[in-house]
Design an enzyme around this catalytic site. Sequence first.
Site, mmCIF file in Angstrom:
data_model
loop_
_atom_site.group_PDB
_atom_site.id
_atom_site.type_symbol
_atom_site.label_atom_id
_atom_site.label_comp_id
_atom_site.label_asym_id
_atom_site.label_seq_id
_atom_site.Cartn_x
_atom_site.Cartn_y
_atom_site.Cartn_z
ATOM 1 N N LEU A 31 38.926 -41.342 -38.677
ATOM 2 C CA LEU A 31 38.799 -40.408 -39.680
ATOM 3 C C LEU A 31 37.121 -41.707 -40.392
ATOM 4 O O LEU A 31 37.269 -42.749 -40.716
ATOM 5 C CB LEU A 31 39.037 -40.243 -40.934
ATOM 6 N N HIS A 32 36.130 -41.497 -40.136
ATOM 7 C CA HIS A 32 34.794 -41.731 -41.148
ATOM 8 C C HIS A 32 34.707 -40.696 -41.823
ATOM 9 O O HIS A 32 34.331 -39.138 -41.853
ATOM 10 C CB HIS A 32 33.658 -42.216 -39.462
ATOM 11 N N GLU A 33 33.423 -40.741 -42.365
ATOM 12 C CA GLU A 33 32.401 -40.486 -43.358
ATOM 13 C C GLU A 33 31.658 -38.904 -42.650
ATOM 14 O O GLU A 33 31.181 -37.735 -43.332
ATOM 15 C CB GLU A 33 31.708 -40.900 -44.078
ATOM 16 N N HIS A 35 33.419 -37.039 -40.537
ATOM 17 C CA HIS A 35 34.832 -36.594 -40.945
ATOM 18 C C HIS A 35 35.086 -35.462 -42.154
ATOM 19 O O HIS A 35 35.424 -34.608 -42.492
ATOM 20 C CB HIS A 35 36.042 -36.340 -40.021
ATOM 21 N N GLY A 145 30.974 -31.032 -36.198
ATOM 22 C CA GLY A 145 29.603 -32.556 -36.654
ATOM 23 C C GLY A 145 28.504 -32.392 -35.610
ATOM 24 O O GLY A 145 28.947 -31.694 -34.274
ATOM 25 N N LYS A 147 26.811 -33.807 -34.306
ATOM 26 C CA LYS A 147 26.510 -35.004 -33.265
ATOM 27 C C LYS A 147 27.002 -34.666 -32.245
ATOM 28 O O LYS A 147 25.845 -34.938 -31.201
ATOM 29 C CB LYS A 147 26.968 -36.456 -34.537
ATOM 30 N N GLN A 151 29.139 -30.388 -27.835
ATOM 31 C CA GLN A 151 30.815 -29.416 -28.219
ATOM 32 C C GLN A 151 30.087 -27.897 -28.723
ATOM 33 O O GLN A 151 31.185 -27.349 -28.265
ATOM 34 C CB GLN A 151 31.361 -30.678 -28.766
ATOM 35 N N SER A 183 30.358 -42.368 -36.222
ATOM 36 C CA SER A 183 31.041 -42.273 -34.375
ATOM 37 C C SER A 183 32.342 -43.139 -34.765
ATOM 38 O O SER A 183 32.279 -43.969 -35.016
ATOM 39 C CB SER A 183 30.230 -42.649 -33.873
ATOM 40 N N SER A 184 33.399 -42.809 -34.639
ATOM 41 C CA SER A 184 34.567 -43.426 -34.160
ATOM 42 C C SER A 184 34.807 -44.570 -33.252
ATOM 43 O O SER A 184 35.032 -45.229 -33.429
ATOM 44 C CB SER A 184 35.902 -42.752 -33.687
HETATM 45 O O1 PAF Z 1 35.038 -34.241 -31.614
HETATM 46 C C1 PAF Z 1 36.209 -34.978 -31.823
HETATM 47 O O2 PAF Z 1 36.462 -35.527 -31.907
HETATM 48 C C2 PAF Z 1 37.250 -33.543 -29.594
HETATM 49 O O3 PAF Z 1 36.462 -33.326 -28.762
HETATM 50 C C3 PAF Z 1 37.835 -32.588 -30.498
HETATM 51 C C4 PAF Z 1 37.003 -31.362 -31.266
HETATM 52 C C5 PAF Z 1 39.034 -33.131 -31.767
HETATM 53 C C6 PAF Z 1 38.916 -31.948 -29.538
HETATM 54 O O4 PAF Z 1 39.688 -32.981 -29.613
#
Ligand code: PAF
Length: 277
Positions: A31-33, A35, A145, A147, A151, A183-184
């Site tokens: 997790l980053h800012e 999230h 997000g 970004k 998705q 981004s992670s």
């Molecule tokens: O964006 C993500 O981190 C992933 O694609 C998600 C939405 C958690 C699904 O695994």
Amino acid sequence: MEIIKTIADMKQFAAAHRGEGIGFVPTMGALHEGHLSLIQRSVKENAVTVVSVFVNPTQFCPGEDYEAYPRTLDADAALAADAGAAAVFAPSAQEMYPESYDTYVETGGITDALCGKSRPGHFRGVTTVLTKLFHLVQPQRAYFGQKDAQQLLVVQKMVRELNFDLEIIGCPIVREADGLAKSSRNQYLSADERQRAVVLSRSLNWAQAQMDAGVTAAAQLIDGMRTMIAAEGGDVEYIEYVSRETLRPLDTVQPCSMFALAVRFGTTRLIDNLFVD
Ligand code: PAF
């Protein structure tokens, strides 16, 4: 805050809290800012917030970073708790996909564009795991997000077309002070790559300034961005200007569209985008 590891316990938690209104932030952890901004927004808008931490194997293509993807559950749980989450759901891969698992959910059309071209099966993995997570967590709202713009659009389409009873909320990109989108995967960058990667947001800002100055030809803007990114040694997978409804390329600047790009620095693939309205 509860840490839930099994489907049975997650169902029990959801049944107990569903009536209060559950907000959901699905993540793959690290997790980053970015999230945290989603979790904080969910905490504001819902009585109970659940964060999932699950590195979903079905959305990684062969040769991608599934094994190497950072797994930092203890730190993630502490951050989620600080941000006000009521529970973290962190199942094992075995729990989510037991042996002989065989059911997938697939959204067509817009999954072929942009990242879908180089990551076949990626969005099928995302829509499959989210379908499972939505059933288990039973949220009223789920937060994503901007970004990962493609998705977000794919999930909105799936939820609309399969009549899921929840609202998908897109939230603004959170950036580092120098503009790099959080981004992670940024942690994979070497110090030198990290510096050069700033060109992604710089090129998007440049495109915005050109549009503000009256430039409307998408090709001209894309060429300029490509030149800037190449000058920093970025290996461009795509830079496109597309409709935010169909993800089809557009020739001239218009509302409900976006610039989207995927670029590699070394082995790290980064994405970023700019919404145009
Ligand atoms: O964006 C993500 O981190 C992933 O694609 C998600 C939405 C958690 C699904 O695994």
